[in-house]
Scaffold this motif. Structure first.
Motif, PDB file in Angstrom:
ATOM      1  N   ARG A  52       0.844  -1.211   0.000  1.00  0.00           N
ATOM      2  CA  ARG A  52       0.000   0.000   0.000  1.00  0.00           C
ATOM      3  C   ARG A  52       0.879   1.260   0.000  1.00  0.00           C
ATOM      4  NH1 ARG A  52      -5.159   0.626   0.831  1.00  0.00           N
ATOM      5  NH2 ARG A  52      -5.393  -1.428   1.753  1.00  0.00           N
ATOM      6  N   ALA A  55       2.343   1.724  -3.359  1.00  0.00           N
ATOM      7  CA  ALA A  55       1.293   2.185  -4.272  1.00  0.00           C
ATOM      8  C   ALA A  55       0.996   3.666  -4.053  1.00  0.00           C
ATOM      9  CB  ALA A  55       0.027   1.345  -4.083  1.00  0.00           C
ATOM     10  N   ILE A  56       0.910   4.077  -2.816  1.00  0.00           N
ATOM     11  CA  ILE A  56       0.668   5.487  -2.496  1.00  0.00           C
ATOM     12  C   ILE A  56       1.818   6.350  -3.003  1.00  0.00           C
ATOM     13  CG2 ILE A  56       0.552   7.138  -0.567  1.00  0.00           C
ATOM     14  CD1 ILE A  56      -1.100   4.935   0.927  1.00  0.00           C
ATOM     15  N   ALA A  60       3.436   1.856  -9.896  1.00  0.00           N
ATOM     16  CA  ALA A  60       2.319   1.335 -10.690  1.00  0.00           C
ATOM     17  C   ALA A  60       2.146  -0.169 -10.529  1.00  0.00           C
ATOM     18  CB  ALA A  60       2.503   1.692 -12.163  1.00  0.00           C
ATOM     19  N   GLN A  63       0.350  -0.649  -7.360  1.00  0.00           N
ATOM     20  CA  GLN A  63      -1.050  -0.274  -7.552  1.00  0.00           C
ATOM     21  C   GLN A  63      -1.813  -1.386  -8.249  1.00  0.00           C
ATOM     22  OE1 GLN A  63      -0.281   3.336  -9.712  1.00  0.00           O
ATOM     23  NE2 GLN A  63      -0.107   4.575  -7.852  1.00  0.00           N
ATOM     24  N   GLY A  67      -4.814  -3.695  -6.777  1.00  0.00           N
ATOM     25  CA  GLY A  67      -6.058  -3.857  -7.529  1.00  0.00           C
ATOM     26  C   GLY A  67      -6.425  -5.321  -7.680  1.00  0.00           C
ATOM     27  N   SER A  85     -10.181   1.606  -8.175  1.00  0.00           N
ATOM     28  CA  SER A  85      -9.353   2.765  -7.853  1.00  0.00           C
ATOM     29  C   SER A  85      -7.877   2.484  -8.099  1.00  0.00           C
ATOM     30  CB  SER A  85      -9.576   3.148  -6.381  1.00  0.00           C
ATOM     31  OG  SER A  85      -8.704   4.183  -6.005  1.00  0.00           O
ATOM     32  N   TRP A  86      -7.377   1.332  -7.647  1.00  0.00           N
ATOM     33  CA  TRP A  86      -5.966   1.008  -7.843  1.00  0.00           C
ATOM     34  C   TRP A  86      -5.649   0.745  -9.306  1.00  0.00           C
ATOM     35  CZ3 TRP A  86      -3.001   2.890  -4.482  1.00  0.00           C
ATOM     36  CH2 TRP A  86      -3.331   2.915  -3.141  1.00  0.00           C
ATOM     37  N   LYS A  89      -5.300   4.110 -11.058  1.00  0.00           N
ATOM     38  CA  LYS A  89      -4.024   4.763 -10.756  1.00  0.00           C
ATOM     39  C   LYS A  89      -2.885   4.151 -11.568  1.00  0.00           C
ATOM     40  CE  LYS A  89      -5.093   6.196  -5.975  1.00  0.00           C
ATOM     41  NZ  LYS A  89      -6.439   6.525  -6.263  1.00  0.00           N
ATOM     42  N   ALA A  90      -2.825   2.820 -11.622  1.00  0.00           N
ATOM     43  CA  ALA A  90      -1.779   2.153 -12.398  1.00  0.00           C
ATOM     44  C   ALA A  90      -1.954   2.417 -13.891  1.00  0.00           C
ATOM     45  CB  ALA A  90      -1.786   0.652 -12.108  1.00  0.00           C
TER      46      ALA A  90
END
Length: 179
Positions: A52, A55-56, A60, A63, A67, A85-86, A89-90
């Motif tokens: 996490r 990812a934050i 990618a 992320q 996901g 959401s993840w 982002k990726a």
């Protein structure tokens, strides 16, 4: 679409590496980094926290893996909004697998309202980023699309391509096709 047509189409789309930007990150730049959530149950909380955080911090691959973690529901209850959401982002960083999963979610209406146009566009982007599977999936989606939907998706992809060529022309002060 036959193989030659797909190859030509992909060749044209490969010219798009900078057109859809999120900050300084192009949608078409592959991501690096990795975290693994395939661990012993007692180690999962620490692995999840590390993943996490990565990812934050913009990784990618992390992320995408988060996901997948929320999408497959094998080690936690399935949480499609988290997965979506993840994956988004990726995808914004050009992660082809995340784009493929995201396009498939749009096509099947998993966690979002089904949208063939969006699915087709995202799957084509995944194909540009190297996902052969996504190209095949985009072909399957196109068979399900009404003519009007396919025209809209083609117009959007065409506009993206035109914008990219204009950016290249401005950046190079000449034709993007000059040697």
């Amino acid at each position: 679409m036959n193989r030659t047509g797909r190859t030509l189409f992909l060749g044209c789309l490969m010219l798009l590496p900078l057109f859809a930007q999120a900050g300084d990150n192009s949608l078409l730049i592959p991501a690096t980094g990795r975290c693994s959530l395939d661990t012993l149950p007692e180690d999962l909380p620490d692995a999840l926290a590390a993943c996490r955080q990565a990812a934050i911090d913009g990784d990618a691959q992390a992320q995408f893996e988060l996901g997948e973690y929320y999408y497959d529901g094998q080690r936690t209850p399935r949480e499609l909004p988290q997965a979506l959401s993840w994956f988004e982002k990726a995808s914004l960083q050009g992660h082809a697998q995340a784009q493929h999963r995201l396009g498939s979610m749009f096509f099947r209406g998993e966690g979002v309202q089904a949208n063939n146009v969006q699915a087709y566009i995202v799957l084509k982007m995944a194909a540009v980023n190297g996902s052969e599977e996504a190209l095949d999936s985009a072909d399957l989606v196109s068979v399900q699309m009404r003519r009007e939907e396919l025209e809209i998706a083609s117009q959007v992809l065409g506009q993206i391509f035109r914008n990219y060529l204009l950016e290249l022309q401005d950046a190079e002060a000449g034709s993007p096709f000059s040697p």
